[in-house]
Design a protein around this motif. Structure first.
Motif, PDB file in Angstrom:
ATOM      1  N   ALA A  71       0.828  -1.207   0.000  1.00  0.00           N
ATOM      2  CA  ALA A  71       0.000   0.000   0.000  1.00  0.00           C
ATOM      3  C   ALA A  71       0.857   1.249   0.000  1.00  0.00           C
ATOM      4  O   ALA A  71       0.554   2.236  -0.701  1.00  0.00           O
ATOM      5  CB  ALA A  71      -0.933  -0.017   1.209  1.00  0.00           C
ATOM      6  N   ALA A  72       1.937   1.247   0.774  1.00  0.00           N
ATOM      7  CA  ALA A  72       2.827   2.403   0.820  1.00  0.00           C
ATOM      8  C   ALA A  72       3.522   2.612  -0.524  1.00  0.00           C
ATOM      9  O   ALA A  72       3.653   3.746  -1.001  1.00  0.00           O
ATOM     10  CB  ALA A  72       3.869   2.223   1.926  1.00  0.00           C
ATOM     11  N   ALA A  73       3.945   1.520  -1.154  1.00  0.00           N
ATOM     12  CA  ALA A  73       4.603   1.610  -2.463  1.00  0.00           C
ATOM     13  C   ALA A  73       3.622   2.101  -3.520  1.00  0.00           C
ATOM     14  O   ALA A  73       3.957   2.964  -4.353  1.00  0.00           O
ATOM     15  CB  ALA A  73       5.178   0.251  -2.853  1.00  0.00           C
ATOM     16  N   LEU A  74       2.423   1.561  -3.503  1.00  0.00           N
ATOM     17  CA  LEU A  74       1.402   1.932  -4.472  1.00  0.00           C
ATOM     18  C   LEU A  74       1.068   3.414  -4.363  1.00  0.00           C
ATOM     19  O   LEU A  74       0.978   4.132  -5.369  1.00  0.00           O
ATOM     20  CB  LEU A  74       0.152   1.085  -4.234  1.00  0.00           C
ATOM     21  CG  LEU A  74      -0.969   1.132  -5.271  1.00  0.00           C
ATOM     22  CD1 LEU A  74      -0.481   0.664  -6.628  1.00  0.00           C
ATOM     23  CD2 LEU A  74      -2.134   0.267  -4.804  1.00  0.00           C
ATOM     24  N   ALA A  75       0.890   3.898  -3.131  1.00  0.00           N
ATOM     25  CA  ALA A  75       0.552   5.310  -2.925  1.00  0.00           C
ATOM     26  C   ALA A  75       1.661   6.223  -3.434  1.00  0.00           C
ATOM     27  O   ALA A  75       1.389   7.256  -4.056  1.00  0.00           O
ATOM     28  CB  ALA A  75       0.292   5.568  -1.446  1.00  0.00           C
TER      29      ALA A  75
END
Length: 203
Positions: A71-75
């Motif tokens: 999720a952090a990478a995607l954001a």
């Protein structure tokens, strides 16, 4: 027991291209990597002895969105702001560490298993504990690597320790300096979550 910085997680749109750019610019090779089948991410790893830099990308948005690191990478990638999204501290016993931290009111979650499948088909496994959401200014997560196997046997670790990067030498991570808006507040959150005291640099 906490052992030190384990790795830095760098979100990128294309891990292969990022690895090539870093090797060209800095002479750091990224021979490791693979896919996190349950997390929807894939990576290239720059091993620096027993520390490493993880260049992480997303191959399945739904799976990645359900995983704290994914999720952090995607954001970060969606926002057009690739770069450091979180980092890890290694421990020799994630479950024991979590129990100890929670007894001191840490918000850290359970130690859960993770796995990466290398291009040669070998599996690398670990346990991690998070206090989501993750971010460059948020507390790091804990990781306990499963000893043995293709990357954490004594032989594999000795090979990494002796590896000479294309720049002509060996390298490892010895510290991390973060640019944050409120250093005291961030340090306090880190201490509450992972139990490590951070003090002002008086240089």
């Amino acid at each position: 027991m906490l052992l030190g910085i384990d790795h830095l997680v760098i979100a990128v749109a294309d891990p292969d291209a990022a690895a090539a750019d870093l090797e060209s610019a800095l002479g750091l090779a990224a021979p490791g990597g693979g896919r996190h089948e349950k997390a929807g991410t894939f990576n290239r790893l720059i091993f620096l002895a027993d520390t490493y830099v993880e260049l992480i990308g997303v191959w399945d948005r739904a799976l990645a969105a359900a995983n704290p690191i994914g999720a952090a990478a995607l954001a970060a990638v969606d926002a057009g702001m690739p770069g450091l999204v979180t980092w890890a501290i290694s421990t020799d016993d994630a479950r024991r560490e979590v129990a100890s931290l929670r007894s001191a009111d840490s918000p850290i979650g359970d130690a859960v298993p993770g796995e990466r499948i290398r291009p040669d088909g070998a599996a690398v496994r670990w346990h991690v504990a998070f206090a989501p959401p993750l971010g460059a200014d948020r507390p790091p997560f804990l990781i306990e690597h499963e000893r043995g196997g293709p990357e954490w046997s004594d032989e594999a670790r000795d090979t990494r320790a002796a590896f000479v990067h294309p720049f002509g030498g060996r390298a490892r991570i010895v510290g991390l300096e973060l640019a944050v808006d409120r250093p005291a507040a961030v340090a306090s959150a880190f201490t509450q979550t992972i139990g490590v005291a951070f003090r002002p640099d008086r240089k």
